[in-house]
Write an enzyme that holds these catalytic residues in place. Structure first.
Site, short mmCIF file in Angstrom:
data_model
loop_
_atom_site.label_atom_id
_atom_site.label_comp_id
_atom_site.label_asym_id
_atom_site.label_seq_id
_atom_site.Cartn_x
_atom_site.Cartn_y
_atom_site.Cartn_z
N GLU A 118 6.65 -4.34 -4.98
CA GLU A 118 6.11 -5.69 -4.83
C GLU A 118 6.15 -6.46 -6.15
OE1 GLU A 118 2.24 -5.24 -3.06
OE2 GLU A 118 3.08 -4.92 -1.07
N GLU A 263 5.41 -0.54 4.04
CA GLU A 263 4.00 -0.17 4.11
C GLU A 263 3.36 -0.91 5.28
OE1 GLU A 263 1.95 -0.88 0.44
OE2 GLU A 263 3.54 -0.02 -0.79
#
Length: 479
Positions: A118, A263
């Site tokens: 991220e 995720e």
């Protein structure tokens, strides 16, 4: 075109749109007492989890995965992006040490390298904008040089905040304006080498940050009022969010790019909406979709995803919220938190980890005769919680019903257990004592820590030195 040719053509097209469906799990190791990697690999295998996503390339972890057949995504932490971007040699050395060696020597089934995690998250304020692409390019080149580019694909796990919608509907999806020019060359590189776009999607976070978010829209029961996007109806946030990405990729010329959900999950503690009931409901609903091969309106085929996460991590940063340490479908010691059928075994429920060794049955609690108004209480609890884990305390949590002494005892015990039950770890001035009777109450469990694992560069030994220095500092506060 003949029927056979047509069928083969459809199979070829389908292969472009998917990346090997099925469920994987994120295996994080930010824990004070991580499980032995061999125990975790056995846990994965016995639960039929055939894919695992790592956040680094820990040597012992990868060694344990050798010959297991489990498909592995190794990770490169964000703080390594700059050196990998700066020199091609650094990337070649990283690939040699963390990919080539484990494939050839340990027979690890490495399939992906996650370059960063991220890195464009808005809270990073652009820290990794200039290093992500060159690091990705260098790792890709290093894989080619090592002769592994057909076997191992690069990807960059992105938070879903890298795209947005101009009309609040999936059809309005596009990359965020401030990072658009950074995203396009990354996606172009991924497309050129047949790599997937990896995205992390969290309906829980939407519920956490917005009290007006319709809770039912986070789940898969079909109870939410659907969102109508030009005749396409969305009954849950996941479908809408994922199709926003599909529209985003289509809009920028990458409509056939495979997508991985890196995720997805639901925490069980640390917030009023982070509880076992919601976690079971969300994860079971998601797993039922995986088992049924049901995708989204724009990507109706099977979904490739990694549950977040496998095991709780009591040393994770709580900057996003106290729930961060409670995402696991298993507790810190590898025990199932709730009934969950992954659809991967005949058991129909999670199988616990085996071979766990615990420390003694003793706990550190507040002395019965200690007073709540003792002037040492506040500093002691603050100190304990700063170096332990008090995220189960608070409104709506599993320990939210404790009284004042219960809260203090929980803080003391967490510190005591994390520091391996050393006598010095239960010497809060005139406040604490060690007991042999379990002080757990209702839903609030006072844990006993597992025996520490000393493998590789585990970093377990220096903690005792930190304990001595820490207590010296603590004592100074009372002088």
């Amino acid at each position: 075109m003949g029927l056979v040719s047509l069928f083969l053509g459809l199979v070829s097209l389908f292969s472009l749109l998917t990346v090997g469906s099925g469920i994987g799990a994120n295996w994080g190791t930010q824990a004070t007492h991580p499980l032995n990697p061999n125990i975790v690999v056995r846990l994965l295998r016995e639960n039929g989890i055939q894919k695992v996503k790592l956040f680094d390339a820990d040597y012992d972890t990868l060694r344990a995965l050798g010959k297991s057949g489990i498909e592995v995504m190794v990770g490169i932490p964000n703080d390594m992006l700059a050196p990998l971007a700066a020199k091609m040699k650094n990337a070649e050395e990283w690939v040699s040490k963390n990919v080539s060696k484990h494939i050839t020597t340990d027979n690890v089934n490495i399939r992906y390298v996650a370059v960063g995690n991220e890195p464009f998250l808005q809270t990073y304020n652009g820290t990794f904008l200039s290093t992500t692409l060159p690091a990705l390019q260098n790792i890709q080149s290093a894989l080619i040089k090592a002769g592994l580019s057909n076997q191992v694909k690069v990807t960059v796990p992105m938070n879903a905040d890298v795209y947005e919608s101009a009309n609040s509907l999936p059809s309005g999806g596009d990359f965020r304006q401030d990072i658009h020019d950074y995203m396009i060359p990354i996606v172009k590189l991924l497309s050129e080498y047949g790599s997937p776009f990896t995205v992390n999607i969290y309906p829980f976070i939407s519920l956490y940050i917005d009290s007006n978010f319709p809770a039912e829209y986070a789940f898969f029961d079909g109870n939410a009022s659907p969102v109508n996007d030009g005749g396409t109806y969305y009954y849950n946030m996941l479908d809408a969010n994922l199709d926003t990405l599909v529209h985003t990729l289509q809009k920028n010329g990458f409509g056939n790019m495979p997508i991985i959900i890196g995720e997805i999950g639901w925490p069980t503690d640390g917030d009023r909406n982070a509880n076992v009931e919601y976690a079971r409901r969300f994860n079971q609903g998601f797993m039922s979709r995986i088992a049924g091969g049901k995708g989204t309106p724009l990507r109706p085929g099977p979904i490739d995803a990694y549950l977040f996460s496998l095991i709780d991590e009591d040393a994770k940063s709580v900057d996003p919220g106290n729930f961060e340490r409670h995402w696991g479908i298993f507790t810190y010691d590898g025990q199932p938190k709730y009934l969950l059928n992954l659809g991967t075994t005949t058991a129909g429920q999670l199988i616990p980890a085996k071979g766990i060794q615990y420390q003694e049955n003793k706990w550190c609690v507040m002395r019965p005769n200690a007073r709540l108004d003792d002037p040492n209480v506040a500093a002691s609890v603050s100190y304990a919680c700063s170096l332990a884990d008090c995220t189960k305390l608070g409104y709506g949590t599993s320990c939210g019903e404790l009284d004042g002494k219960g809260n203090i005892s929980y803080a003391f015990n967490s510190y005591f257990q994390i520091h391996d039950q050393q006598d010095e770890a239960c010497k809060f001035p005139n406040l604490s004592t060690i007991v042999k009777t379990n002080p757990s109450q209702g839903t609030c469990k006072f844990d006993i820590m597992i025996q520490p694992y000393y493998g590789g560069a585990d970093g377990r030994l220096p903690r005792q030195l930190g304990l001595v220095a820490g207590f010296a500092l603590l004592l100074l506060t009372f002088l």
